[in-house]
Design a protein around this motif. Structure first.
Motif, PDB file in Angstrom:
ATOM      1  N   GLN A   1       0.894  -1.134   0.055  1.00 42.80           N
ATOM      2  CA  GLN A   1       0.050   0.042   0.106  1.00 42.80           C
ATOM      3  C   GLN A   1       0.972   1.314  -0.045  1.00 42.80           C
ATOM      4  OE1 GLN A   1      -3.056   0.045  -1.133  1.00 42.80           O
ATOM      5  NE2 GLN A   1      -4.415   0.105   0.799  1.00 42.80           N
ATOM      6  N   PHE A   2       1.788   1.283   0.771  1.00 38.79           N
ATOM      7  CA  PHE A   2       2.991   2.416   0.956  1.00 38.79           C
ATOM      8  C   PHE A   2       3.489   2.759  -0.479  1.00 38.79           C
ATOM      9  CE2 PHE A   2       2.938   1.790   5.749  1.00 38.79           C
ATOM     10  CZ  PHE A   2       2.053   2.654   6.043  1.00 38.79           C
ATOM     11  N   LEU A   3       3.989   1.702  -0.897  1.00 41.62           N
ATOM     12  CA  LEU A   3       4.867   1.515  -2.249  1.00 41.62           C
ATOM     13  C   LEU A   3       3.882   2.009  -3.148  1.00 41.62           C
ATOM     14  CD1 LEU A   3       7.597   0.727  -3.600  1.00 41.62           C
ATOM     15  CD2 LEU A   3       6.541  -1.669  -3.909  1.00 41.62           C
ATOM     16  N   GLY A   4       2.701   1.355  -3.328  1.00 39.38           N
ATOM     17  CA  GLY A   4       1.875   1.960  -4.830  1.00 39.38           C
ATOM     18  C   GLY A   4       1.526   3.036  -4.460  1.00 39.38           C
ATOM     19  N   GLY A   5       1.107   3.755  -3.372  1.00 33.32           N
ATOM     20  CA  GLY A   5       0.879   5.246  -3.170  1.00 33.32           C
ATOM     21  C   GLY A   5       1.969   5.914  -3.492  1.00 33.32           C
ATOM     22  N   PHE A   6       3.414   5.697  -3.068  1.00 30.71           N
ATOM     23  CA  PHE A   6       4.463   6.444  -3.663  1.00 30.71           C
ATOM     24  C   PHE A   6       4.414   6.348  -4.937  1.00 30.71           C
ATOM     25  CE2 PHE A   6       8.808   7.304  -5.006  1.00 30.71           C
ATOM     26  CZ  PHE A   6       8.953   8.284  -4.433  1.00 30.71           C
ATOM     27  N   CYS A   7       4.376   5.374  -5.490  1.00 31.80           N
ATOM     28  CA  CYS A   7       4.493   5.231  -7.094  1.00 31.80           C
ATOM     29  C   CYS A   7       3.490   5.765  -7.821  1.00 31.80           C
ATOM     30  CB  CYS A   7       4.517   3.798  -7.557  1.00 31.80           C
ATOM     31  SG  CYS A   7       5.531   2.724  -6.906  1.00 31.80           S
ATOM     32  N   MET A   8       2.254   6.082  -6.985  1.00 31.72           N
ATOM     33  CA  MET A   8       1.099   6.898  -7.754  1.00 31.72           C
ATOM     34  C   MET A   8       1.768   8.337  -7.691  1.00 31.72           C
ATOM     35  SD  MET A   8      -2.755   6.042  -7.364  1.00 31.72           S
ATOM     36  CE  MET A   8      -4.198   6.714  -8.188  1.00 31.72           C
ATOM     37  N   GLY A   9       2.081   8.668  -6.688  1.00 29.48           N
ATOM     38  CA  GLY A   9       2.577   9.997  -6.468  1.00 29.48           C
ATOM     39  C   GLY A   9       3.803  10.468  -7.455  1.00 29.48           C
ATOM     40  N   LEU A  10       4.659   9.566  -7.621  1.00 31.78           N
ATOM     41  CA  LEU A  10       5.749   9.460  -8.487  1.00 31.78           C
ATOM     42  C   LEU A  10       5.080   9.709  -9.928  1.00 31.78           C
ATOM     43  CD1 LEU A  10       8.775   9.301  -9.269  1.00 31.78           C
ATOM     44  CD2 LEU A  10       8.440   6.788  -9.641  1.00 31.78           C
ATOM     45  N   SER A  11       4.075   8.845 -10.466  1.00 37.63           N
ATOM     46  CA  SER A  11       3.709   9.126 -11.587  1.00 37.63           C
ATOM     47  C   SER A  11       2.607  10.407 -11.765  1.00 37.63           C
ATOM     48  CB  SER A  11       2.522   8.068 -11.671  1.00 37.63           C
ATOM     49  OG  SER A  11       1.963   7.637 -12.829  1.00 37.63           O
ATOM     50  N   MET A  12       2.300  10.977 -10.643  1.00 36.96           N
ATOM     51  CA  MET A  12       1.765  12.398 -10.716  1.00 36.96           C
ATOM     52  C   MET A  12       2.720  13.321 -11.021  1.00 36.96           C
ATOM     53  SD  MET A  12      -0.015  14.099  -7.385  1.00 36.96           S
ATOM     54  CE  MET A  12      -0.483  15.801  -7.596  1.00 36.96           C
TER      55      MET A  12
END
Lengths: 696, 331
Positions: A595-606
């Protein structure tokens, strides 16, 4: 009953993993309704605003295999209580591009889709108004913003404090419209038995969808069943009902057969919501030591003409830092766009990009390390509500992250480090997300052999609920994992709110714990052994934590990133990142890390990619597929170090668990943009950080 | 998607004869682009003639030291071919910069050359596009066009089109002076790859100079005796079309440019052979200044749109950097 070691917190592998990997876990499209399935395809408006002047379905109706063509002229009437985009096919008015204006039901999806071309539609179109600007004269203040927050907050004399501050930052940040894009397209399969409706559906909370279907068709709870055991992501776009659920049910009623509707990826850009673009002016005033004297965060964003969705973009600014003078505002423009919706950490995600970028700019102006600047402004109490924190570990997250990342000794100067043709920098930003608990009911049964059945309408949209909630139940019942069967994702199960607002496990877990306690008390009163024909207990939690008024409840985190920008091309890569979170109890180390990793990756993607590009003349989202709407690939994601602090919070809920679905994305984009500035000396204040902006 | 017939033929000649009788038909290679376009209603063939296994899937040596690539060779196989990797690194690198592993397994050499633009107005049947629907206009011209062409566009009239050619492989092949072998209703012919793709002119609906029924059977690579490389710029690290790409080959003798090939991708309706840059460079000192002057000579003709002006300095930088890398210079 024997006492065993706690399984809470253990990195138990996903209970539902094997079935998903084998393809045997039925998602909505794969459910078996017990009869041949018919298919629905949509005719969508090609204008943003106007009225249908002519709609001729005759060619489609004459296509072999077509069972019905639903239009505003013949579609069943729905309840007038439906709002926003839910009154589907109820009028000839067009309010947004992609609005459903007709729908074809056919024996196969191929026939249905082909027949869409046989529906002739003509419009009287009006010029679309789709462009958000901060100087629009029609901006208005909504009555409140999302999640019940006040639209504005004002404490002290912000303008006066800014005018006398030793140092100020005044900058405007922009984030573009974004689309949620879960991997599973939104899908609904509807079957009527008499006046009872069954909907197999991809959503984040069956009870939420059930409520709108009851309203739409004038049905009781007993007449509507929504079944959603497996869901392939949502990020908010599956939290609420959208037109497709209503349409599937409507079509099934008309043809008297089971109907399935799976949206196309392109349709997801108009029919299931998006994140509003934002324009945010942030002003900070500080003394020469970096102590904030004033914070002003003014947000401009859009909503749809037919629905008010006021993203709570500046609310994180109300809790992050101490300052005696403070102001946050939200203003909306009503545009001819599809209704926006929640997208992972609505509010905090765009808002913290702005605030955490501004903090970085202030640190540079002052010549203070940006980690140190944040620590100097740590508020001992909630700075706007003036209540204590239930727990707050931001400083520890910053210090731990700095240590793990190797932040010490960082050169404050921007644009001075190179590695070959790479410009190299590092960036930091903080994260926060509110911790809430919502009402949830629960039923736990034990049979005569000591096997437990836990029933609650929770959802697993890929988050790990199946596993983590089973762990919580096993611990609460003092039994092993293998002795507990969990049932979720069905509106027939006891009521629970959906997976959203990072409230899922906090609410469902609390309900399970309290219900398990009741059951164990009953069992003890029976001598510790279940009666031969078993025992069932109903319980739950009534709503927010009873301590929610006395304490300010939030999780916190800190992101550290290395950013590389190609000096020739402006290409941006993020080879490594460290994120540290403090979110209370962590239920499952494996799924929490995801969850943390996916959230960070989505922020990176943003930060690097995500942007829904709207054509100002035609009014549509042009890059409406995954070829055009770029999301970070594996190749964009470098080494990411995820960790969390042990944090005990006795006030948030029965488990001390703050919720982790969203905090990973919050602040991540700011960390990357701050690292970009540190690498290049260029401050890009409008996301994403695409190469064209390097050449401005 | 419109209903269509699916046909197979015993040999290439029969396939050509079959398609020649079907004015609304199309050849099917790997289908990685055509099938998508059919789902979107952009391509509406009534017959598909499957040629994926009809044309050669072999890479073979030519007597002059070059290579013949069968039109059915998958992109993945071509990129992995030892001769290609050793003798034509620009081609292997271009192939591996394109699409994804799964798509490269499926996509063919012939099909890759004939893939169509990914312009968002072309792929959306509800929008004007002169390429898809001649005479309807160009939605991108004043619309969303950040990744569109900066060279050779048509701005007015029924030919208005600012789309780019999407292929990476084709950019390398253009730099390599590849020859395209074609079988048509009237027999075989060969054409330089530079004559395969065409600028929009007054008819952007035609991407190439091929006539209906003509089938690419192979691509011949002449021998290459100079170092080469491909550089693709994209905002995402993988699985994205080029903002700008450069295929280059360069031989420097005694500090002077003895031979150079240069082609650009992502800048025009065709893979763009940078002849002006090549002519500027030949016989000149291999310096950063000379490379920049050469790029400038090529890009002097650029006519960027409202939102894609960044491609001009980007292309210049990538040309200079790629030539510097090939010449062994650092800065």
């Amino acid at each position: 009953m024997t006492t065993i070691d706690r399984v809470l917190g253990a990195g138990i592998e996903r209970i539902d993993g094997p079935a998903k990997v084998r393809g045997s876990a039925p998602y909505a499209f794969e459910q078996d309704p017990g009869e041949p399935i018919t298919h629905l395809a949509l005719v969508q408006s090609t204008i943003n605003r106007g009225r249908i002047t002519r709609l001729d379905p005759s060619a489609a109706e004459a296509t072999p295999g077509v069972l019905a063509v639903l239009t505003p002229a013949n579609a069943p009437r729905l309840s007038g209580e439906l709002t926003a985009d839910l009154p589907v096919l109820q009028s000839l008015d067009v309010h947004y591009q992609g609005q459903v204006v007709a729908a074809v039901v056919a024996e196969t999806s191929e026939i249905a889709r082909a027949a869409v071309g046989g529906v002739r539609v003509e419009y009287a179109a009006e010029e679309p108004d789709v462009t958000l600007r901060a100087d629009r004269p029609d901006l208005y203040a909504p009555a409140q913003v999302m999640a019940g927050f006040a639209t504005d907050s004002v404490i002290g004399d912000v303008d006066g404090a800014l005018s006398t501050a030793a140092v100020t930052v005044d900058a405007t940040y922009e984030t573009p419209a974004q689309h949620n894009n879960p991997i599973e397209m939104h899908t609904s399969m509807a079957r009527w038995d008499g006046d009872s409706l069954t909907l197999w559906d991809a959503n984040q909370g069956p009870h939420t969808i059930q409520r709108d279907l009851m309203t739409a068709f004038g049905l009781t709870a007993g007449q509507v069943r929504v079944i959603s055991p497996y869901v392939g992501g949502g990020f908010g776009s599956k939290a609420f009902a959208h037109p497709h659920q209503i349409l599937a049910a409507m079509a099934a009623r008309v043809v008297g057969r089971t109907v399935v509707l799976e949206l196309t990826r392109q349709q997801m850009f108009s029919l299931v919501g998006h994140r509003t673009p934002t324009i945010q002016r942030v002003r900070l005033g500080a003394d020469s030591e970096g102590r904030l004297t004033a914070i002003s965060h003014e947000v401009v964003e859009h909503t749809a003409r037919i629905a008010e969705f006021a993203e709570q973009t500046a609310t994180a600014t109300r809790v992050m830092y101490a300052a005696p003078h403070r102001r946050t505002t939200h203003r909306l423009a009503r545009l001819d766009v599809p209704p926006p919706t929640i997208m992972r950490a609505p509010g905090e995600t765009p808002g913290m990009f702005a605030l955490e970028s501004a903090m970085d700019e202030l640190a540079h102006t002052l010549g203070i390390d940006p980690v140190e600047l944040r620590i100097r402004n740590e508020p001992p109490r909630d700075p706007e509500r003036d209540v204590p924190w239930s727990s707050r570990s931001l400083v520890e997250c910053l210090r731990t992250g700095a240590e793990r990342f190797g932040w010490a000794g960082r050169d404050l100067r921007p644009g001075v480090r190179t590695d070959g043709r790479w410009l190299v920098g590092t960036g930091v930003a903080a994260a926060t997300y509110p911790s809430r608990r919502r009402k949830a009911d629960c039923r736990i049964s034990v049979d005569g052999r000591g096997r437990y059945l836990v029933e609650i309408d929770g959802s697993d949209i890929g988050t790990g609920t199946w596993t983590a909630l089973t762990q919580i139940a096993a611990d609460a019942l003092h039994v092993g994992l293998g002795e507990v069967e969990l049932r979720i994702g069905d509106s027939r199960l006891p009521f629970a709110g959906g997976a959203g607002g990072s409230t899922g496990l906090a609410s469902w877990g609390s309900a399970v714990v309290l219900t398990a306690r009741q059951l164990r008390a009953r069992l003890e009163s029976l001598g510790g052994q279940p009666p031969p024909d078993g025992l069932t207990v109903d319980g739950g939690v009534p709503g927010p934590s009873p301590h929610a008024e006395q304490y300010s409840m939030h999780s916190f985190g800190a992101h550290f990133v290395e950013v590389r920008v190609d000096a020739d091309t402006g290409e941006v890569r993020v080879p490594r990142a460290t994120s540290v979170y403090a979110a209370g109890t962590i239920a499952n180390a494996t799924t929490a890390r995801s969850q943390f990793l996916g959230g960070f990756c989505m922020g990176l993607s943003m930060a690097l990619h995500e942007e829904s590009l709207q054509d100002e003349h035609f009014g549509h989202f042009v890059n409406h597929d995954l070829a055009g709407y770029h999301i970070a690939t594996n190749a964009d994601v470098g080494e990411i170090d995820i960790s969390w602090l042990d944090e005990e919070d006795p006030w948030v809920n029965e488990l001390g668990l703050k919720g982790i679905g969203e905090i990973g994305i919050v602040g991540a984009a700011a960390a990357v943009a701050n690292g970009y500035w540190h690498a290049t000396g260029r401050r890009i204040r409008d996301l994403p950080l695409t190469p064209d902006k390097f050449f401005r | 998607m419109k209903e269509f017939r699916y046909e197979r033929s015993p040999d290439p000649a029969a396939a050509v004869a079959l398609l020649a009788r079907e004015p609304g038909g199309a050849f099917l290679g790997g289908g990685t682009n055509l099938v998508d376009l059919m789902k979107l209603g952009v391509a509406t063939p009534d017959v598909l003639v499957d040629v994926r296994e009809l044309t050669s899937a072999e890479v073979s040596d030519l007597p002059d030291g070059g290579l013949r690539i069968g039109a059915g060779v998958p992109n993945a196989d071509l990129a992995a071919d030892r001769r290609v990797r050793e003798r034509y690194p620009v081609l292997a690198q271009a192939l591996l910069a394109g699409a994804s592993g799964q798509l490269r397994n499926r996509a063919t050499t012939g099909g890759n050359l004939l893939q169509r633009t990914r312009c968002g107005y072309f792929t959306d049947v509800t929008r004007p596009c002169n390429k898809r629907s001649p005479g309807s206009g160009c939605g991108a011209l004043h619309g969303v066009h950040r990744n569109h062409a900066i060279l050779g566009q048509t701005f007015e009239g029924p030919g208005a089109c600012v789309a780019t050619h999407p292929s990476d492989m084709a950019v390398a092949l253009v730099a390599l002076d590849a020859v395209v072998r074609v079988l048509g209703p009237d027999g075989e012919r060969s054409l330089p790859i530079g004559e395969l793709h065409r600028l929009p002119g007054n008819d952007p609906s035609r991407d190439t100079t091929l006539r209906h029924g003509e089938l690419i059977t192979a691509v011949d690579l002449p021998p290459l005796d100079l170092p080469s490389r491909y550089r693709k710029v994209r905002e995402r690290a993988s699985y994205a079309f080029a903002l700008v790409s450069v295929a280059a080959a360069l031989r420097v003798e005694d500090g002077v440019v003895a031979d150079v090939r240069l082609a650009l991708g992502g800048v025009a309706h065709t893979p763009w052979r940078a002849r002006a840059a090549e002519e500027t460079l030949l016989g000149r000192p291999a310096t950063e200044e000379a490379f920049a002057a050469a790029a400038g000579a090529e890009l002097a003709a650029a006519t960027p749109l409202r939102d894609n002006g960044f491609k001009v300095p980007l292309a210049r930088n990538v040309v200079v950097r790629t030539l510097l890398d090939l010449s062994g210079g650092t800065r």
